[in-house]
Design a protein around this motif. Structure first.
Motif, PDB file in Angstrom:
ATOM      1  N   GLY A 144       0.851  -1.252   0.151  1.00  0.00           N
ATOM      2  CA  GLY A 144      -0.053   0.081  -0.027  1.00  0.00           C
ATOM      3  C   GLY A 144       0.739   1.410   0.147  1.00  0.00           C
ATOM      4  O   GLY A 144       0.627   2.344  -0.754  1.00  0.00           O
ATOM      5  N   TYR A 145       1.691   1.421   0.911  1.00  0.00           N
ATOM      6  CA  TYR A 145       2.881   2.527   0.890  1.00  0.00           C
ATOM      7  C   TYR A 145       3.467   2.712  -0.342  1.00  0.00           C
ATOM      8  O   TYR A 145       3.918   3.863  -0.646  1.00  0.00           O
ATOM      9  N   SER A 146       4.059   1.540  -0.848  1.00  0.00           N
ATOM     10  CA  SER A 146       5.095   1.662  -1.995  1.00  0.00           C
ATOM     11  C   SER A 146       4.031   2.363  -3.259  1.00  0.00           C
ATOM     12  O   SER A 146       4.464   3.022  -3.955  1.00  0.00           O
ATOM     13  N   ILE A 175       1.388   4.073  -2.896  1.00  0.00           N
ATOM     14  CA  ILE A 175       1.222   5.687  -2.561  1.00  0.00           C
ATOM     15  C   ILE A 175       2.425   6.453  -3.036  1.00  0.00           C
ATOM     16  O   ILE A 175       2.330   7.519  -3.719  1.00  0.00           O
ATOM     17  N   LEU A 176       3.492   6.096  -2.544  1.00  0.00           N
ATOM     18  CA  LEU A 176       4.868   6.573  -3.180  1.00  0.00           C
ATOM     19  C   LEU A 176       5.107   6.684  -4.592  1.00  0.00           C
ATOM     20  O   LEU A 176       5.437   7.698  -5.246  1.00  0.00           O
ATOM     21  N   GLU A 191       2.434   6.639  -6.732  1.00  0.00           N
ATOM     22  CA  GLU A 191       1.609   7.563  -7.479  1.00  0.00           C
ATOM     23  C   GLU A 191       1.795   9.077  -7.217  1.00  0.00           C
ATOM     24  O   GLU A 191       1.827   9.787  -8.061  1.00  0.00           O
ATOM     25  N   GLU A 192       2.150   9.468  -5.746  1.00  0.00           N
ATOM     26  CA  GLU A 192       2.039  10.694  -5.620  1.00  0.00           C
ATOM     27  C   GLU A 192       3.433  11.232  -5.809  1.00  0.00           C
ATOM     28  O   GLU A 192       3.623  12.536  -5.922  1.00  0.00           O
ATOM     29  N   GLN A 238       6.883  -3.468  -5.265  1.00  0.00           N
ATOM     30  CA  GLN A 238       5.600  -3.905  -5.582  1.00  0.00           C
ATOM     31  C   GLN A 238       5.596  -5.341  -6.251  1.00  0.00           C
ATOM     32  O   GLN A 238       4.900  -6.253  -5.569  1.00  0.00           O
TER      33      GLN A 238
END
Length: 238
Positions: free
Chosen positions: A25-27, A29-30, A32-33, A50
């Motif tokens: 999940g956090y990877s 987000i990183l 995409e953002e 991922q």
């Protein structure tokens, strides 16, 4: 009441799945953002995180699914399916991976080929064999073929890879038959171990042939409704 090994498996399931999902999940987000601010190397690193996390999660899921099968917690269901739809489901998941490796992906099945089987287990079985083909094929193609057979269907997964080790074919046959063996253990992957269990549960048969031109996995899957009708007819005439 759960036994100690079952309690350990349940605990491990939670302990492994939760951190893996957090990492993924956090990877994501990183990725995409930070798309506009990340270097090429950083994007590749996040992609590897991922990919590796997804692979590990798939292995974890396979281990626990096999444990559920072995404990008899996955009873056989009877679903009326169209085989072409089933192969399309497998293709929707694996075809993009095959094409990303430069492989051709195709399937050949009559549009109206019906089968009564446990849909979830058969999808898992075909997906496992096809996933194995994609992972071990570096050039050429992966092909899924379905044809009607007496009281069921035949399914083939063909690839143009280097060909599976003959000893692994024997080990897979041992898993299907539920045979114990005294041979020195090889590293038979989780995928083929799962395939062997699913073949046995579905009442199917699996033969594997390997050569310089690749590997062919030939499945014969019985129609559960036809098999049940046959048993009923035999009982009536006994």
């Amino acid at each position: 009441m759960k036994t100690l090994p079952e309690q350990l498996l349940s605990g491990l399931s939670h302990e492994l799945r939760t951190p893996l999902n957090v990492i993924m999940g956090y990877s994501a987000i990183l990725r995409e953002e930070g798309e506009d601010n990340l270097s090429k190397e950083q994007r590749l690193a996040l992609d590897r995180i991922q990919s590796s996390s997804s692979s590990l999660l798939a292995y974890v899921e396979t281990i626990f699914y096999m444990a559920e099968l072995d404990r008899g917690l996955m009873p056989l269901t009877r679903d009326a399916v169209r085989v072409s739809d089933l192969l399309a489901r497998v293709g929707a998941e694996l075809a993009p991976r095959a094409r990303a490796k430069g492989l051709a992906w195709r399937f050949d099945a009559p549009a109206e080929l019906p089968l009564v089987t446990d849909e979830d287990k058969l999808v898992r079985l075909v997906r496992t064999l096809a996933d194995n083909a994609v992972r071990h094929t570096t050039e050429g193609e992966v092909v899924l073929v379905a044809r009607p057979a007496a009281s069921g269907v035949t399914l083939e997964v063909r690839d143009s890879g280097p060909g599976i080790d003959p000893e692994l074919i024997v080990e897979t046959e041992d898993v299907i038959a539920g045979r114990a063996t005294t041979r020195p253990p090889r590293l038979l992957g989780f995928g083929l171990r799962l395939a062997g269990r699913l073949v046995r549960i579905l009442g199917a048969s699996l033969t594997m042939a390997a050569g310089p031109q690749g590997t062919t996995c030939h499945l014969v899957v019985p129609d559960l409704a036809a098999a049940e009708s046959g048993r009923t007819a035999q009982a009536a005439t006994a």
